[in-house]
Design an enzyme around this catalytic site. Structure first.
Site, PDB file in Angstrom:
ATOM      1  N   MET A   1      28.718  40.052  30.048  1.00 47.11           N
ATOM      2  CA  MET A   1      27.817  41.178  29.772  1.00 47.11           C
ATOM      3  C   MET A   1      28.010  41.739  28.364  1.00 47.11           C
ATOM      4  O   MET A   1      27.095  42.335  27.802  1.00 47.11           O
ATOM      5  CB  MET A   1      28.025  42.277  30.810  1.00 47.11           C
TER       6      MET A   1
ATOM      7  N   VAL B   1      27.755  35.943  36.587  1.00 47.52           N
ATOM      8  CA  VAL B   1      27.909  36.913  35.502  1.00 47.52           C
ATOM      9  C   VAL B   1      29.129  37.782  35.754  1.00 47.52           C
ATOM     10  O   VAL B   1      29.370  38.223  36.885  1.00 47.52           O
ATOM     11  CB  VAL B   1      26.655  37.814  35.409  1.00 47.52           C
ATOM     12  N   CYS B   2      29.901  38.040  34.692  1.00 53.24           N
ATOM     13  CA  CYS B   2      30.992  39.017  34.759  1.00 53.24           C
ATOM     14  C   CYS B   2      31.007  39.796  33.451  1.00 53.24           C
ATOM     15  O   CYS B   2      30.083  39.686  32.642  1.00 53.24           O
ATOM     16  CB  CYS B   2      32.332  38.336  35.027  1.00 53.24           C
ATOM     17  N   ALA B   3      32.042  40.582  33.227  1.00 54.65           N
ATOM     18  CA  ALA B   3      32.075  41.442  32.046  1.00 54.65           C
ATOM     19  C   ALA B   3      32.256  40.654  30.753  1.00 54.65           C
ATOM     20  O   ALA B   3      31.532  40.865  29.779  1.00 54.65           O
ATOM     21  CB  ALA B   3      33.175  42.490  32.182  1.00 54.65           C
TER      22      ALA B   3
END
Length: 375
Positions: A100, A72-74
């Site tokens: 996200m 997961v990242c932004a």
């Protein structure tokens, strides 16, 4: 080994079904600590992307071999690159499609109950931000309460259900997320309702939502009864729907109570908050099912993914409803306030109609958790 995309709907199913998932979050430590994907059986490793530019060898022994791994990242890009490295190192991994930002916007519709004469009530659960919206349906008509800015979710749902949106309500002027209420009303011709005490600075036309208003959905079967309930804001208004459900806005949550300070008036409004919770709500039936506008922690979700509990149960177990001494209540509320929501003043002004940020700016303004409750 393989790498694939996992979308927010798939992650939401894992949350609701309490499945196991291992999340490798490659955002900065502060962003991860502030806000992450929560699941009852989720495990986490937070290693910033920049620490992995030279390879993933240093974290291989920290990753499970027997669990699904989600990177997961932004916004997605960094997680794709890390997932590729992990795949090349021999792991089956997924990355979160849209990052996200996409998780923040995903909403899960959950049917929470049947209403008199064949009506239905749906809760829209925004898992990534803790926002809860509602649609009341009866005899071909619908009302929406506390809509988010992702308005297509509501209009598409109404279209698929074959109903016409007639009324749109906001229980108060929101400070943690941008309301989609006015936009839905403009698109559908529905009436947009807002408490006038929260609307002194708005720049648009609205229908005044006041104590005692009764709005009928369908052929007079479903009644939405407005109950003035200040404390979170000076205009906060709850609804009793079909004599079965209490939509409490941001006044009462399952595990907490609303904060009174988002207009900078905590000392002024804490008394209103106590009056609403300890007097107005005490006069209501214990059998009413409380449906709040937010939830704070994943434990508040029921097995079906809904957020709901009987008022009588909350009077027994919710600490914020069981402080007899008024001075103790005041200090508990005013001394246990979490940080203000991200960009909350800009969000308030957007909901007033004073600001008109573009879609990308709106997404940025809403990044992070909601912070509508007293800790």
């Amino acid at each position: 080994m393989s790498m694939k995309a996992m979308n927010s709907k798939e992650v939401a199913n894992k949350v609701v079904n309490k499945e196991e998932l291992f999340i490798l979050d490659v955002r900065n430590e502060g962003d991860f600590e502030d806000w992450k994907i929560e699941g009852e059986n989720f495990a986490y490793l937070n290693t910033p992307y920049f620490d992995l530019l030279d390879g993933v060898e240093g974290i291989m022994d920290k990753l499970p071999k027997e669990k699904d791994i989600l990177v997961v990242c932004a916004k997605e890009g960094s997680s794709v690159m890390v997932a590729e490295m992990l795949s090349e190192a021999g792991l089956d991994v997924s990355y979160l499609e849209g990052g996200m930002k996409a998780w923040s916007e995903h909403m899960e519709p959950v049917k929470v109950g049947e209403l008199s004469g064949g009506g239905e009530l749906y809760q829209f659960v925004r898992l990534g931000k803790g926002c809860l919206s509602y649609m009341v349906i009866s005899n071909g008509e619908a009302a929406i309460i506390d809509a988010t800015r992702m308005t297509d979710i509501f209009t598409s749902f109404a279209e698929e259900a074959g109903v016409t949106i007639k009324h749109v309500f906001d229980t108060h002027l929101h400070a943690d997320h941008i309301s989609g209420g006015r936009k839905i009303a403009q698109a559908t011709g529905a009436t947009y309702w807002l408490p006038p005490k929260d609307a002194s600075e708005v720049t648009y036309e609205y229908q005044a939502l006041e104590d005692g208003n009764e709005v009928k959905i369908g052929d007079t079967i479903i009644t939405i009864h407005a109950l003035y309930s200040p404390g979170h804001t000076i205009g906060s208004t709850s609804f009793v729907v079909d004599e079965k459900y209490l939509m409490s806005g941001d006044i009462l949550f399952i595990d907490s109570i609303g904060r009174p300070d988002l207009a900078g008036l905590a000392e002024d409004w804490v008394g209103d908050l106590r009056d609403t919770l300890y007097k107005r709500y005490r006069e209501l039936s214990d059998d009413l099912v409380v449906l709040p506008a937010h939830f704070m922690i994943i434990d508040e979700l029921n097995d079906d993914g809904s957020v709901a509990e009987k008022l009588g149960t909350l009077f027994t177990y919710n600490h914020g409803l069981n402080i007899e001494d008024e001075a103790e209540f005041r200090s508990m509320v005013t001394e246990n306030l979490p940080p203000q929501p991200n960009a909350y003043q800009e969000i308030r002004e957007t909901n007033m109609g004073k600001l008109t940020p573009d879609e990308e700016k709106q997404r940025e303004m809403e990044i992070g958790p909601n912070r509508c409750a007293v800790r």
